[in-house]
Design an enzyme around this catalytic site. Structure first.
Site, PDB file in Angstrom:
ATOM      1  N   ASP A  23       0.507  -1.261   0.009  1.00 19.55           N
ATOM      2  CA  ASP A  23       0.383  -0.106  -0.239  1.00 19.55           C
ATOM      3  C   ASP A  23       1.786   1.156  -0.174  1.00 19.55           C
ATOM      4  O   ASP A  23       1.750   1.341   0.769  1.00 19.55           O
ATOM      5  CB  ASP A  23      -0.760   0.022   1.070  1.00 19.55           C
ATOM      6  CG  ASP A  23      -1.797  -1.124   1.082  1.00 19.55           C
ATOM      7  OD1 ASP A  23      -2.615  -1.680  -0.059  1.00 19.55           O
ATOM      8  OD2 ASP A  23      -2.127  -1.654   2.435  1.00 19.55           O
ATOM      9  N   ARG A  29     -14.406   0.833  -2.714  1.00 18.75           N
ATOM     10  CA  ARG A  29     -12.854   1.310  -1.958  1.00 18.75           C
ATOM     11  C   ARG A  29     -12.991   2.601  -0.923  1.00 18.75           C
ATOM     12  O   ARG A  29     -11.448   2.283  -1.268  1.00 18.75           O
ATOM     13  CB  ARG A  29     -12.356   0.317  -1.208  1.00 18.75           C
ATOM     14  CG  ARG A  29     -12.326  -1.129  -1.296  1.00 18.75           C
ATOM     15  CD  ARG A  29     -11.236  -2.323  -0.628  1.00 18.75           C
ATOM     16  NE  ARG A  29     -11.980  -3.219  -0.986  1.00 18.75           N
ATOM     17  CZ  ARG A  29     -10.638  -4.126  -0.937  1.00 18.75           C
ATOM     18  NH1 ARG A  29      -9.188  -4.010  -0.435  1.00 18.75           N
ATOM     19  NH2 ARG A  29     -10.881  -5.793  -1.162  1.00 18.75           N
ATOM     20  N   ASP A  75      -1.328  -2.076  -4.718  1.00 18.81           N
ATOM     21  CA  ASP A  75      -2.645  -2.808  -3.562  1.00 18.81           C
ATOM     22  C   ASP A  75      -3.430  -1.696  -3.805  1.00 18.81           C
ATOM     23  O   ASP A  75      -3.779  -0.645  -3.996  1.00 18.81           O
ATOM     24  CB  ASP A  75      -2.065  -3.422  -2.733  1.00 18.81           C
ATOM     25  CG  ASP A  75      -2.419  -4.278  -1.783  1.00 18.81           C
ATOM     26  OD1 ASP A  75      -3.767  -3.856  -2.088  1.00 18.81           O
ATOM     27  OD2 ASP A  75      -2.921  -4.359  -0.732  1.00 18.81           O
ATOM     28  N   ASP A 114      -4.617   1.785   3.578  1.00 19.96           N
ATOM     29  CA  ASP A 114      -4.772   1.345   4.525  1.00 19.96           C
ATOM     30  C   ASP A 114      -5.048   1.125   5.701  1.00 19.96           C
ATOM     31  O   ASP A 114      -4.149   1.521   6.079  1.00 19.96           O
ATOM     32  CB  ASP A 114      -4.975  -0.650   3.445  1.00 19.96           C
ATOM     33  CG  ASP A 114      -5.357  -1.201   2.631  1.00 19.96           C
ATOM     34  OD1 ASP A 114      -6.487   0.070   2.281  1.00 19.96           O
ATOM     35  OD2 ASP A 114      -5.309  -1.400   1.899  1.00 19.96           O
TER      36      ASP A 114
END
Length: 400
Positions: free
Chosen positions: A178, A273, A217, A221
């Protein structure tokens, strides 16, 4: 320093980052080596690290650019990997054997260069309008009191994605890094950052085993019991999975944590997301969502997951004709969504009512009662006003 009422990161003592740093721990860095020294292995010593210009972390200790070929070891070869684990001959089993071992070893070599641990009581801030971290994965793990501001983090690129035969039913490629990963950390303020795949979009990657060869990715997050986080005035762009809050439906230890505020952020050309939430009390207000006309892979923006409690207010969505209001929210075993003040292509809409009307039978109906009311926030503008303000002021290099 974070304002006293600026979202969840202002709770329980607030967030000051490296404000207590002494003169010896205020650094201006220009390259990876200097940044690594300043981060001090993720130590908890109060520190302020100022990033000047562009720092490419895929470099050796002398600053020489490293490519994927430089990380490859133990005979790893993509063509050999594809031949070894072709589902037509390998089947649905997880890859194992010499090429998978070589992939893991090669991935570990890249991870040593690109993952940068950020410790407690740290402020990481870009200087001026052009501070960039290229290829880096900033990992804030089990830390407290961290500020990341005025910084572009782009192209966090995995040289060695792994094949997951059973993912999603058809198999998929899984990238490792990430751009920013908040894991088990508390009191974190992310402000005026720009996160993207700029320079190397996954859409330009080839297809192997019928699936896009993903190299990236998440952008940001927030997982593993992270808590008391504010993300403000930031830009998330040209990416698939932007932000995951809570990493597993079965991780019940996340209950009472994952409290996050998202305000005045731009989500532009994001497939899904933005965010997807499990367990957390998440306040999503005054954000701007833009789905471009050629984005036929768009899936949803707000994902309502297990035991999530999302309050979404005064957000503005701009989409092409093929995206409908009912597409904006996706229920992933969630039960509640409180919303108000939403604009969709300039018109007021009720996300909750439209979601329930159009998804009846395919997803459970959501209720408006999420069990809490946000109290830590600044003035909340109308969605139309926020749309204009975010356009002008969100992202790195735009701190006022």
């Amino acid at each position: 320093m974070l304002a006293p009422d600026d979202g969840w990161a202002a709770a329980e003592g607030g967030t000051t980052g490296g404000a207590a740093a002494d003169a010896a721990h205020v650094h201006t860095v220009h390259d990876r080596a200097g940044l690594v020294r300043a981060l001090d292995g993720g130590s908890d010593t109060p520190k302020i690290i100022r990033i000047a210009g562009t720092i490419d972390v895929n470099t050796d200790d002398r600053g020489r650019r490293l490519t994927c070929a430089d990380y490859a070891t133990d005979g790893y070869d993509l063509s050999a990997y594809l031949a070894a684990y072709d589902p037509r001959t390998w089947g649905p089993a997880r890859p194992s054997g010499p090429q998978e071992d070589a992939r893991r070893a090669s991935a570990a070599r890249q991870a040593e260069r690109v993952t940068l641990k950020v410790g407690s009581h740290t402020t990481l801030v870009g200087l001026g309008r052009d501070a960039v971290l290229k290829g880096a994965s900033l990992q804030v793990a089990d830390a407290d009191n961290v500020i990341i501001r005025n910084l572009e983090v782009r192209d966090t690129y995995d040289c060695f994605p792994r094949w997951q035969p059973n993912s999603g039913g058809l198999g998929d490629w899984k990238a490792e890094y990430d751009n920013i990963w908040l894991r088990g950390s508390t009191h974190v303020w992310v402000d005026h950052v720009t996160l993207s795949d700029r320079g190397r979009p996954d859409a330009a990657e080839p297809t192997y085993f019928g699936r896009n060869y993903l190299r990236h990715d998440g952008l940001l997050d927030i997982t593993n019991g992270a808590d008391l986080v504010t993300v403000s005035w930031s830009r998330f762009a040209e990416h698939d999975k932007a932000m995951l809050i809570g990493n597993s439906d079965s991780r019940v230890s996340d209950r009472g944590k994952l409290r996050v505020t998202l305000h005045h952020n731009a989500f532009e050309d994001i497939v899904q997301r933005a965010p997807r939430v499990r367990f957390g009390q998440v306040h999503v207000y005054n954000n701007r969502y833009v789905v471009p006309g050629d984005a036929h892979d768009y899936r949803y923006s707000i994902g309502v997951g297990t035991e999530s409690a999302i309050t979404a207010e005064n957000n503005a969505f701009t989409t092409p004709a093929h995206v409908e209001v009912a597409d904006l929210v996706k229920s992933w075993n969630g039960t509640g969504l409180q919303q108000r003040g939403t604009l969709f292509n300039g018109f007021p809409v009720d996300l909750l009512a439209i979601h329930n009307a159009y998804n009846s039978g395919s997803e459970r109906d959501l209720v408006a009662d999420v069990g809490w009311t946000p109290s830590l926030h600044g003035p909340i503008s109308s969605a139309a006003t926020a749309d204009r303000e975010v356009t002008r002021h969100a992202g790195a290099g735009r701190v006022r």
